[in-house]
Design a protein around this motif. Structure first.
Motif, PDB file in Angstrom:
ATOM      1  N   PHE A  23       9.237  32.535  46.226  1.00 33.21           N
ATOM      2  CA  PHE A  23      10.381  33.178  45.444  1.00 33.21           C
ATOM      3  C   PHE A  23      10.039  33.955  44.362  1.00 33.21           C
ATOM      4  O   PHE A  23      10.698  34.730  44.199  1.00 33.21           O
ATOM      5  CB  PHE A  23       9.261  31.556  44.171  1.00 33.21           C
ATOM      6  CG  PHE A  23       9.437  31.978  42.871  1.00 33.21           C
ATOM      7  CD1 PHE A  23      11.530  32.077  42.212  1.00 33.21           C
ATOM      8  CD2 PHE A  23       9.018  32.485  41.690  1.00 33.21           C
ATOM      9  CE1 PHE A  23      11.516  31.507  41.383  1.00 33.21           C
ATOM     10  CE2 PHE A  23       9.537  32.720  40.641  1.00 33.21           C
ATOM     11  CZ  PHE A  23      10.998  32.487  40.383  1.00 33.21           C
ATOM     12  N   PHE A  24       9.196  34.688  44.961  1.00 31.45           N
ATOM     13  CA  PHE A  24       8.560  36.445  44.855  1.00 31.45           C
ATOM     14  C   PHE A  24       9.538  37.409  45.553  1.00 31.45           C
ATOM     15  O   PHE A  24       9.279  38.706  45.929  1.00 31.45           O
ATOM     16  CB  PHE A  24       7.100  36.648  44.575  1.00 31.45           C
ATOM     17  CG  PHE A  24       6.714  36.102  43.702  1.00 31.45           C
ATOM     18  CD1 PHE A  24       5.860  36.306  42.992  1.00 31.45           C
ATOM     19  CD2 PHE A  24       5.640  34.254  44.359  1.00 31.45           C
ATOM     20  CE1 PHE A  24       5.715  35.285  41.670  1.00 31.45           C
ATOM     21  CE2 PHE A  24       5.006  33.531  43.591  1.00 31.45           C
ATOM     22  CZ  PHE A  24       4.808  33.920  42.161  1.00 31.45           C
ATOM     23  N   ARG A  25       9.849  36.517  46.960  1.00 31.57           N
ATOM     24  CA  ARG A  25      11.075  37.443  47.745  1.00 31.57           C
ATOM     25  C   ARG A  25      12.555  37.919  47.807  1.00 31.57           C
ATOM     26  O   ARG A  25      13.012  37.024  47.683  1.00 31.57           O
ATOM     27  CB  ARG A  25      10.135  37.395  49.047  1.00 31.57           C
ATOM     28  CG  ARG A  25       8.689  37.319  49.864  1.00 31.57           C
ATOM     29  CD  ARG A  25       8.264  36.910  50.358  1.00 31.57           C
ATOM     30  NE  ARG A  25       7.115  37.185  50.724  1.00 31.57           N
ATOM     31  CZ  ARG A  25       6.262  37.556  51.587  1.00 31.57           C
ATOM     32  NH1 ARG A  25       7.182  39.541  51.326  1.00 31.57           N
ATOM     33  NH2 ARG A  25       5.035  37.795  51.404  1.00 31.57           N
ATOM     34  N   GLU A  26      12.663  38.777  48.589  1.00 35.20           N
ATOM     35  CA  GLU A  26      14.219  38.976  48.692  1.00 35.20           C
ATOM     36  C   GLU A  26      15.050  37.817  49.226  1.00 35.20           C
ATOM     37  O   GLU A  26      15.237  37.824  49.999  1.00 35.20           O
ATOM     38  CB  GLU A  26      14.587  40.294  48.869  1.00 35.20           C
ATOM     39  CG  GLU A  26      14.748  41.624  48.663  1.00 35.20           C
ATOM     40  CD  GLU A  26      15.238  42.276  47.435  1.00 35.20           C
ATOM     41  OE1 GLU A  26      15.723  41.499  46.792  1.00 35.20           O
ATOM     42  OE2 GLU A  26      14.258  42.704  46.271  1.00 35.20           O
ATOM     43  N   SER A  30      11.069  41.900  51.684  1.00 30.50           N
ATOM     44  CA  SER A  30      10.070  42.072  50.863  1.00 30.50           C
ATOM     45  C   SER A  30       9.894  41.257  49.223  1.00 30.50           C
ATOM     46  O   SER A  30      10.942  40.438  49.393  1.00 30.50           O
ATOM     47  CB  SER A  30      10.847  43.624  50.697  1.00 30.50           C
ATOM     48  OG  SER A  30      12.037  43.610  50.315  1.00 30.50           O
ATOM     49  N   TYR A  31       9.217  42.185  48.755  1.00 30.07           N
ATOM     50  CA  TYR A  31       8.663  41.580  47.409  1.00 30.07           C
ATOM     51  C   TYR A  31       9.562  42.024  45.843  1.00 30.07           C
ATOM     52  O   TYR A  31      10.067  43.280  46.833  1.00 30.07           O
ATOM     53  CB  TYR A  31       7.465  42.110  46.776  1.00 30.07           C
ATOM     54  CG  TYR A  31       6.070  41.055  47.446  1.00 30.07           C
ATOM     55  CD1 TYR A  31       6.569  39.639  47.189  1.00 30.07           C
ATOM     56  CD2 TYR A  31       5.657  41.519  48.188  1.00 30.07           C
ATOM     57  CE1 TYR A  31       5.431  38.476  48.054  1.00 30.07           C
ATOM     58  CE2 TYR A  31       4.699  40.713  48.826  1.00 30.07           C
ATOM     59  CZ  TYR A  31       4.942  39.337  48.610  1.00 30.07           C
ATOM     60  OH  TYR A  31       3.519  38.784  49.326  1.00 30.07           O
ATOM     61  N   VAL A  32      10.330  41.227  45.919  1.00 30.98           N
ATOM     62  CA  VAL A  32      11.489  41.893  44.325  1.00 30.98           C
ATOM     63  C   VAL A  32      10.635  42.892  43.469  1.00 30.98           C
ATOM     64  O   VAL A  32       9.131  42.651  43.380  1.00 30.98           O
ATOM     65  CB  VAL A  32      12.236  40.711  44.532  1.00 30.98           C
ATOM     66  CG1 VAL A  32      12.912  40.017  45.128  1.00 30.98           C
ATOM     67  CG2 VAL A  32      10.990  39.940  43.479  1.00 30.98           C
ATOM     68  N   SER A  33      11.764  43.585  43.158  1.00 26.70           N
ATOM     69  CA  SER A  33      11.142  44.641  41.701  1.00 26.70           C
ATOM     70  C   SER A  33      10.820  43.759  40.767  1.00 26.70           C
ATOM     71  O   SER A  33      11.512  42.619  40.305  1.00 26.70           O
ATOM     72  CB  SER A  33      12.545  45.123  41.502  1.00 26.70           C
ATOM     73  OG  SER A  33      13.536  44.767  40.759  1.00 26.70           O
ATOM     74  N   GLU A  34      10.304  44.448  39.795  1.00 29.23           N
ATOM     75  CA  GLU A  34      10.285  43.625  37.818  1.00 29.23           C
ATOM     76  C   GLU A  34      10.921  42.972  37.481  1.00 29.23           C
ATOM     77  O   GLU A  34      11.441  41.886  36.874  1.00 29.23           O
ATOM     78  CB  GLU A  34       9.103  45.103  37.390  1.00 29.23           C
ATOM     79  CG  GLU A  34       7.569  44.829  38.200  1.00 29.23           C
ATOM     80  CD  GLU A  34       7.013  45.706  36.883  1.00 29.23           C
ATOM     81  OE1 GLU A  34       7.615  46.116  35.773  1.00 29.23           O
ATOM     82  OE2 GLU A  34       6.269  46.531  37.380  1.00 29.23           O
ATOM     83  N   ASP A  35      12.754  43.529  37.716  1.00 27.57           N
ATOM     84  CA  ASP A  35      13.654  43.478  36.899  1.00 27.57           C
ATOM     85  C   ASP A  35      14.324  42.714  37.817  1.00 27.57           C
ATOM     86  O   ASP A  35      14.443  41.385  36.965  1.00 27.57           O
ATOM     87  CB  ASP A  35      14.646  44.984  37.270  1.00 27.57           C
ATOM     88  CG  ASP A  35      16.000  44.393  35.957  1.00 27.57           C
ATOM     89  OD1 ASP A  35      15.913  44.475  35.382  1.00 27.57           O
ATOM     90  OD2 ASP A  35      16.920  44.074  37.219  1.00 27.57           O
ATOM     91  N   VAL A  36      13.989  41.822  38.821  1.00 21.53           N
ATOM     92  CA  VAL A  36      14.823  41.045  39.668  1.00 21.53           C
ATOM     93  C   VAL A  36      13.854  39.939  39.399  1.00 21.53           C
ATOM     94  O   VAL A  36      14.217  38.806  38.944  1.00 21.53           O
ATOM     95  CB  VAL A  36      14.494  41.433  40.623  1.00 21.53           C
ATOM     96  CG1 VAL A  36      14.489  39.908  41.576  1.00 21.53           C
ATOM     97  CG2 VAL A  36      15.744  42.205  40.980  1.00 21.53           C
TER      98      VAL A  36
END
Length: 227
Positions: free
Chosen positions: A155-158, A165-171
């Motif tokens: 859920f936290f990954r691209e 990789s982990y997504v950005s705060e905005d995503v």
């Protein structure tokens, strides 16, 4: 459940019942707790005689002018303890059946192809519990969206893929917003007569020992949002 915990549970329930009904004779509590020690499993508890009086005033009516009387349950408990739940409670909080790892659908999220729109799918266990509440006019307090545990790593990954990789705060902000919207949409569509009067958005954000906010060693949310 170990013997000490079972004894404590029985004692607390007995004291609650006695105090609510204005009773002052606590002699029955020792007998209740001694009986509780003989229970070996949830099946034994479910098949045993209730430890409360069926003639006593129920808790939800006793406090109806002050607050809802709620209980935290798992789906199997609506079968084992349905009489107790229906008699005393007018609010249910699903213990884990609405937690992120229970409702987030990785395959559907990947197939949709929108990196910020996680898809929701209710398990049969969740459906059973929600149907029970809707059919018996019991309100729901949902639990929970932001949780350091019971939230899948993908859920936290691209692209909702493991090892990406982990997504950005905005995503992540957009994912959280859409997870909440999609959850309420499916609840509204599938359970139109179910009252959802509250929803826990964040749970256990602080360390149990009073050590402050959880960091990246114990929460994936902290990996995304840093501070």
């Amino acid at each position: 459940m170990n013997k000490k915990l079972k004894k404590l549970t029985a004692t607390v329930l007995s004291l609650t019942m006695l105090s609510c009904y204005g009773m002052t004779d606590y002699s029955s509590i020792s007998a209740v707790t001694e009986q509780e020690e003989t229970y070996q499993s949830s099946d034994d508890i479910a098949s045993s005689a209730p430890i409360y009086s069926t003639n006593a005033r129920n808790l939800k009516d006793k406090f109806h002018n002050s607050f809802r009387m709620g209980v935290n349950v798992e789906p199997f408990e609506i079968i084992s303890y349905d009489d107790l739940i229906l008699r005393h409670f007018n609010s249910i909080t699903p213990r884990f059946t609405l937690s992120p790892d229970s409702i987030l659908d990785m395959e559907a999220s990947q197939e949709l192809g929108e990196n910020v729109n996680p898809q929701i799918s209710l398990s049969d266990r969740a459906k059973d519990l929600l149907s029970f509440c809707e059919e018996n006019n019991i309100a729901i307090r949902g639990n929970t969206f932001v949780y350091h545990a019971y939230t899948p790593d993908w859920f936290f990954r691209e692209n909702f893929r493991l090892n990406a990789s982990y997504v950005s705060e905005d995503v992540m902000n957009q994912r959280l917003e859409n997870m909440i919207k999609n959850t309420f949409e499916i609840l509204k569509t599938d359970y139109p007569n179910l009252e959802i009067y509250a929803y826990d958005v964040v749970s256990d954000v602080f360390l149990n020992d009073g050590g402050g906010l959880r960091d990246a060693t114990s929460s994936k949310w902290a990996i995304i949002y840093k501070d």
